[in-house]
Design a protein around this motif. Structure first.
Motif, PDB file in Angstrom:
ATOM      1  N   ASP A 165       0.806  -1.232   0.000  1.00 40.31           N
ATOM      2  CA  ASP A 165       0.000   0.000   0.000  1.00 40.31           C
ATOM      3  C   ASP A 165       0.840   1.285   0.000  1.00 40.31           C
ATOM      4  O   ASP A 165       0.300   2.392  -0.010  1.00 40.31           O
ATOM      5  N   GLY A 166       2.140   1.158   0.012  1.00 40.53           N
ATOM      6  CA  GLY A 166       2.989   2.355  -0.083  1.00 40.53           C
ATOM      7  C   GLY A 166       3.165   3.082   1.246  1.00 40.53           C
ATOM      8  O   GLY A 166       3.848   4.103   1.301  1.00 40.53           O
ATOM      9  N   SER A 167       2.594   2.536   2.330  1.00 42.43           N
ATOM     10  CA  SER A 167       2.820   3.118   3.661  1.00 42.43           C
ATOM     11  C   SER A 167       4.243   2.768   4.117  1.00 42.43           C
ATOM     12  O   SER A 167       4.912   1.943   3.494  1.00 42.43           O
ATOM     13  N   ASP A 168       4.667   3.383   5.229  1.00 48.27           N
ATOM     14  CA  ASP A 168       6.033   3.093   5.683  1.00 48.27           C
ATOM     15  C   ASP A 168       6.147   1.716   6.331  1.00 48.27           C
ATOM     16  O   ASP A 168       7.229   1.292   6.725  1.00 48.27           O
ATOM     17  N   THR A 169       5.022   1.005   6.436  1.00 50.80           N
ATOM     18  CA  THR A 169       5.069  -0.378   6.935  1.00 50.80           C
ATOM     19  C   THR A 169       4.774  -1.380   5.811  1.00 50.80           C
ATOM     20  O   THR A 169       4.458  -2.536   6.079  1.00 50.80           O
ATOM     21  N   SER A 170       4.859  -0.926   4.576  1.00 49.19           N
ATOM     22  CA  SER A 170       4.702  -1.835   3.431  1.00 49.19           C
ATOM     23  C   SER A 170       6.083  -2.079   2.819  1.00 49.19           C
ATOM     24  O   SER A 170       7.060  -1.426   3.190  1.00 49.19           O
ATOM     25  N   ILE A 171       6.128  -2.981   1.847  1.00 43.05           N
ATOM     26  CA  ILE A 171       7.393  -3.255   1.152  1.00 43.05           C
ATOM     27  C   ILE A 171       7.554  -2.293  -0.039  1.00 43.05           C
ATOM     28  O   ILE A 171       8.432  -2.457  -0.889  1.00 43.05           O
ATOM     29  N   GLY A 172       6.752  -1.239  -0.024  1.00 41.47           N
ATOM     30  CA  GLY A 172       6.746  -0.246  -1.120  1.00 41.47           C
ATOM     31  C   GLY A 172       5.519  -0.447  -1.985  1.00 41.47           C
ATOM     32  O   GLY A 172       4.910  -1.521  -2.000  1.00 41.47           O
ATOM     33  N   ALA A 206       6.193   3.861  -6.736  1.00 41.69           N
ATOM     34  CA  ALA A 206       5.723   5.253  -6.647  1.00 41.69           C
ATOM     35  C   ALA A 206       5.913   5.851  -5.256  1.00 41.69           C
ATOM     36  O   ALA A 206       6.266   7.019  -5.125  1.00 41.69           O
ATOM     37  N   LYS A 207       5.637   5.074  -4.217  1.00 45.04           N
ATOM     38  CA  LYS A 207       5.815   5.642  -2.875  1.00 45.04           C
ATOM     39  C   LYS A 207       6.137   4.561  -1.840  1.00 45.04           C
ATOM     40  O   LYS A 207       5.972   3.381  -2.098  1.00 45.04           O
ATOM     41  N   GLY A 208       6.571   5.066  -0.676  1.00 42.77           N
ATOM     42  CA  GLY A 208       6.891   4.145   0.407  1.00 42.77           C
ATOM     43  C   GLY A 208       8.320   3.640   0.292  1.00 42.77           C
ATOM     44  O   GLY A 208       9.095   4.102  -0.549  1.00 42.77           O
TER      45      GLY A 208
END
Ligand SMILES: [Cu+2]
Length: 401
Positions: A165-172, A206-208
């Protein structure tokens, strides 16, 4: 390549199914993942009877699904991967292996023809996961090694999964959206091309975490949109700097790595040769009656890989350059581990030879449980038998929960 002539080889081996004393699962339980979770529990109970050597009740490690790992530990895991990516390569002669992390990618590239569609496939990738785990440990990570349970993400958009999901707890996150066509991939010579629908990313992450990550080796066999000819460079060992891209594919994941497929893979296959064939979609087994429930399916291994897609995750030779690879192969190892530990007395074994489909680069002898395997020059050689019991202590000490 005379692949077609190999197709009937194993038909005569069918029919030796042993009856395991497992609960009867309803179709609803199989489709929801409840059955797979129950099988994991049985496997854990069986595995825990087998602590050996240095591996004890007081020090064994667990491997855990990404979203069940507390957010703080996921952040630490990501930090450790980034630390590993900053360590220097031990292969100075391989220009594209810029870091110790990319050394593992070079090792994978170098041995692709030995460790896929062969008897080495499952044990070699198990040891690769172990090497990766030790490297993250050296970078200070002490939490559970994560795996990605594909079945949790087959409904809805993969880009909303806690894994991507691009959060800082995802793998990006997914790659940035780049409109594109699907692929026709020819996985091996003479096989019909697999039609693979377009994903909904395609550009750089794209993010994370890892949105700033570059990759350098290859490409070697990267599916090219709208074509059936994979993209490659003349010398994949040279440094070819580009962003890591992803092309998350809901359609492919749902079709090939859903709970029903994973659970049937474990429940319907009694012998390792056919379990492996169904896991990886091995064309040599298409006419084997035991393969009937799985023909037409790409198998969960390929299903997970191509649902991540992009460069290098969608490159057969270099896929472990994307950190998501290790979550996916954690799950591949878990599925094998569950299957093994439903009947450990009969399933701590290997099946197959040392070469790709036993054809590339040529036929080879059967893999032996007592042979030694070297995966990484900094890690001791391992006897394959010692990779069967994951609580055997030398070198493994983990269970999946
Ligand atoms: Cu691989």
């Amino acid at each position: 390549m005379q692949i077609k002539s190999l197709i009937c080889v194993s038909a005569a081996l069918a029919g030796a199914a042993s009856a395991l004393d497992l609960p009867k699962f309803s179709q609803k339980d199989i489709d929801s993942g409840a059955a797979l979770a129950a099988l994991n529990k049985i496997a854990t109970q069986n595995a825990m009877k087998n602590f050996k050597g240095k591996c004890k009740k007081s020090n064994y490690r667990v491997r855990q699904e990404w979203r069940t790992i507390p957010p703080g530990q996921r952040r630490k895991y990501i930090e450790a991967v980034k630390c590993f990516q900053k360590k220097p390569s031990v292969f100075p002669e391989i220009e594209g292996a810029v870091s110790a992390y990319e050394d593992l990618q070079w090792i994978h590239l170098n041995r692709t023809w030995e460790v896929h569609f062969s008897g080495l496939f499952l044990p070699w990738h198990r040891y690769l996961m172990h090497v990766y785990e030790r490297e993250l440990e050296a970078c200070g990570y002490k939490g559970p090694t994560p795996y990605w349970e594909w079945g949790f993400d087959t409904e809805g958009d993969l880009g909303n999964s806690p894994v991507f999901d691009g959060s800082d707890t995802s793998i990006g996150s997914n790659g940035a959206h780049v409109p594109h066509e699907g692929y026709n991939i020819t996985i091996w010579p003479d096989a019909p091309p697999v039609t693979y629908p377009p994903g909904n990313g395609g550009g750089c992450i794209a993010k994370g975490p890892f949105s700033d990550m570059d990759t350098h080796l290859g490409p070697m066999q990267l599916s090219d949109w709208g074509t059936s000819i994979p993209k490659s460079v003349e010398d994949p060992t040279r440094k070819n700097t580009r962003c890591v891209s992803r092309d998350l594919n809901n359609v492919f994941l749902k079709a090939h790595a859903n709970f029903r497929n994973t659970t049937n893979l474990i429940l319907l296959n009694q012998e390792l040769d056919i379990f492996q064939a169904a896991l990886a979609n091995d064309a040599r087994f298409y006419s084997d009656p035991r393969m009937a429930p799985f023909v037409g399916d790409q198998g969960v291994h390929f299903g997970g890989h191509m649902s991540i897609g992009g460069d290098p995750a969608g490159d057969f030779f270099l896929s472990n350059g994307d950190p998501a690879f290790y979550l996916h192969h954690g799950q591949v190892d878990r599925v094998w581990w569950i299957w093994q530990h439903l009947d450990p007395a009969n399933r701590h074994n290997v099946s197959g030879t040392h070469t790709f489909l036993n054809v590339i680069p040529g036929p080879s002898p059967e893999v032996d449980l007592d042979e030694e395997m070297v995966v990484h020059p900094n890690m001791p050689p391992v006897v394959i038998r010692d990779l069967m019991n994951t609580l055997g202590g030398e070198p493994l000490c983990y269970v999946y929960i």
